[in-house]
Design an enzyme around this catalytic site. Sequence first.
Site, PDB file in Angstrom:
ATOM      1  N   GLU A  37       0.801  -1.236   0.000  1.00 50.64           N
ATOM      2  CA  GLU A  37       0.000   0.000   0.000  1.00 50.64           C
ATOM      3  C   GLU A  37       0.829   1.278   0.000  1.00 50.64           C
ATOM      4  OE1 GLU A  37      -2.892  -0.358   3.151  1.00 50.64           O
ATOM      5  OE2 GLU A  37      -3.552  -2.317   2.436  1.00 50.64           O
ATOM      6  N   ASN A  88       2.000  -5.108  -3.189  1.00 48.76           N
ATOM      7  CA  ASN A  88       0.591  -5.418  -2.886  1.00 48.76           C
ATOM      8  C   ASN A  88      -0.177  -4.132  -2.590  1.00 48.76           C
ATOM      9  OD1 ASN A  88      -1.417  -7.492  -2.219  1.00 48.76           O
ATOM     10  ND2 ASN A  88      -1.226  -6.789  -0.093  1.00 48.76           N
ATOM     11  N   HIS A 109     -10.495  -5.825  -2.249  1.00 46.04           N
ATOM     12  CA  HIS A 109     -11.557  -5.614  -1.254  1.00 46.04           C
ATOM     13  C   HIS A 109     -12.677  -4.904  -2.005  1.00 46.04           C
ATOM     14  CE1 HIS A 109      -9.120  -6.944   2.084  1.00 46.04           C
ATOM     15  NE2 HIS A 109      -8.159  -6.123   1.726  1.00 46.04           N
ATOM     16  N   GLU A 168      -6.331 -10.462  -1.276  1.00 46.67           N
ATOM     17  CA  GLU A 168      -7.122 -10.220  -0.045  1.00 46.67           C
ATOM     18  C   GLU A 168      -8.611 -10.158  -0.384  1.00 46.67           C
ATOM     19  OE1 GLU A 168      -5.633  -6.896   2.240  1.00 46.67           O
ATOM     20  OE2 GLU A 168      -3.548  -7.417   1.826  1.00 46.67           O
ATOM     21  N   ASP A 207     -12.356 -10.026  -0.734  1.00 47.57           N
ATOM     22  CA  ASP A 207     -13.625 -10.099  -0.005  1.00 47.57           C
ATOM     23  C   ASP A 207     -14.590  -9.157  -0.714  1.00 47.57           C
ATOM     24  OD1 ASP A 207     -12.536  -7.706   1.043  1.00 47.57           O
ATOM     25  OD2 ASP A 207     -12.362  -8.474   3.072  1.00 47.57           O
TER      26      ASP A 207
HETATM   27  O1  9MR Z   1      -7.514  -7.741   8.545  1.00 51.58           O
HETATM   28  C1  9MR Z   1      -6.542  -6.956   9.192  1.00 51.58           C
HETATM   29  C2  9MR Z   1      -7.085  -6.424  10.501  1.00 51.58           C
HETATM   30  O2  9MR Z   1      -7.256  -7.492  11.403  1.00 51.58           O
HETATM   31  C3  9MR Z   1      -6.143  -5.395  11.075  1.00 51.58           C
HETATM   32  O3  9MR Z   1      -6.733  -4.805  12.218  1.00 51.58           O
HETATM   33  C4  9MR Z   1      -5.835  -4.341  10.046  1.00 51.58           C
HETATM   34  C5  9MR Z   1      -4.867  -3.333  10.603  1.00 51.58           C
HETATM   35  O4  9MR Z   1      -4.602  -2.319   9.730  1.00 51.58           O
HETATM   36  O5  9MR Z   1      -5.278  -4.942   8.889  1.00 51.58           O
HETATM   37  C6  9MR Z   1      -6.172  -5.804   8.271  1.00 51.58           C
HETATM   38  O6  9MR Z   1      -5.607  -6.346   7.105  1.00 51.58           O
HETATM   39  C7  9MR Z   1      -5.291  -5.402   6.073  1.00 51.58           C
HETATM   40  C8  9MR Z   1      -4.090  -5.907   5.336  1.00 51.58           C
HETATM   41  O7  9MR Z   1      -3.046  -6.132   6.235  1.00 51.58           O
HETATM   42  C9  9MR Z   1      -3.651  -4.953   4.248  1.00 51.58           C
HETATM   43  N1  9MR Z   1      -4.734  -4.637   3.364  1.00 51.58           N
HETATM   44  C10 9MR Z   1      -5.986  -4.218   4.002  1.00 51.58           C
HETATM   45  C11 9MR Z   1      -6.396  -5.264   5.035  1.00 51.58           C
HETATM   46  C12 9MR Z   1      -7.751  -4.899   5.617  1.00 51.58           C
HETATM   47  O8  9MR Z   1      -7.704  -3.684   6.284  1.00 51.58           O
END
Ligand code: 9MR
Length: 456
Positions: A169, A211, A247, A274, A276
């Site tokens: 990101e 990513n 997402h 990722e 969903d």
């Molecule tokens: O699913 C993850 C969540 O449990 C955490 O609290 C969060 C913290 O920023 O990160 C989420 O996973 C993210 C991933 O690492 C990167 N892309 C976005 C995902 C969803 O927010």
Amino acid sequence: MNLSSNTGDSPRIRPRTVLLSLAAGAALLAPIALIAPAANAAATTLGAAAAQSGRYFGAAVAANRLSDSQYATILNREFNSVVAENEMKWDATEPQQGVFNFTNGDRIVNHASSRGMSVRGHALLWHAQQPGWAQNMSGSALRNAAINHVTRVASYYRGKIHSWDVVNEAFADGGSGGRRDSNLQRTGNDWIEAAFRAARAADPGAKLCYNDYNTDGINAKSTGIYNMVRDFKARGVPIDCVGFQSHLGTTLASDYQANLQRFADLGIDVQITELDVEQGGNQASIYERVTRACLAVTRCTGITVWGVRDSDSWRSDNPLLFDRSGNKKAAYNSVLNALNSVSGPTPTNPPPTTTPPPTGGACTASVSLNSWNGGFVATVRVVAGSSAIRGWTVRITLPSGSAVTGTWNAQASGGTGTVAFSNVSYNGQVSAGGNTEFGFQGTGVGPSGTPTCTAS
Ligand code: 9MR
């Protein structure tokens, strides 16, 4: 973060239509083809269905849910790849500078590797989920700490990770197509390539990915990333893949597949990392279209969904394939059917038999090797001959002094000398002419001879 925006649905040809028209064409040319039923055995789990075309189907996993038996049952049955949802991030792995904690990451890796699942690594550097000490750093101190983090974590997991999200990101939302501001970005625009070089040196066998999200179509952000990857390839910066988080909301950009393809055309793999999708009228259809897009892009090597059941999701809008009671949703069936529709032979090359495939088919195997001083990762491709096979065993002879230390997508018997690798539950069946891959890592020098393959 925002969910992807989109440009709406595009008309598409339903696969059934394609099959019927091909069948009709075949009937005109060769009526005898109708005598042999062309149905192929449909795989019954996501991992097995994806493996038929050499792809993986994975899920993001939380270590503390592995003791939930319903969760573990679904995970073990359906998926052949995992990624740690949070356990390999910077705050989890280096809570104090220079003090590393791999306990929860290891729980996930061990769960996966003992079951023949491959592991995606997520994520070495990201502006979010940094430990407090790093958040407060800047300049060369932060750059050095970041590169040290990449080196230490990727070295620790060397040989165990299929693909690393080296940088996560780093591009801005909106129309600029430029980098996101962050403490890492302020260390200099070359921080991303420095991270990729460090990761390659630390784990030469892992595929190295960039990513990001909101890249689900051709837009300013995805084009900014595209330009970075093209530049990296031109200058020899080691990058192997781009992850499209996906997402998604209630619609999907019509150029979702075209976007994957343009990245693949740069000579890298693409992965859906990722996935969903907001629950609503279109959930099953969007899942299906994303799956079909990946299947249509040769270099789209796998799909990962961001959780198992709706109750495991970071989102509250029920975006996953299993409901809160662990039941398969309509979206699950649409993904499984899509994976099965193009697994195995194509409609123009129908399988010679119905299920189960006969025993006695033949197979061959080939090894591709990534080696470094003192170790190696081998990727082995098993190819079925002119008949489908139900199982396989590949025997590979290691030089003396070398040993296998980990295996994925296969069960190894022995670890030195001639090692026999047999299929696991989801990848034994290979259609005629089809292939599947497994891998192993080892210490010492990698194998140099030709492997033998025995089919059952
Ligand atoms: O699913 C993850 C969540 O449990 C955490 O609290 C969060 C913290 O920023 O990160 C989420 O996973 C993210 C991933 O690492 C990167 N892309 C976005 C995902 C969803 O927010």
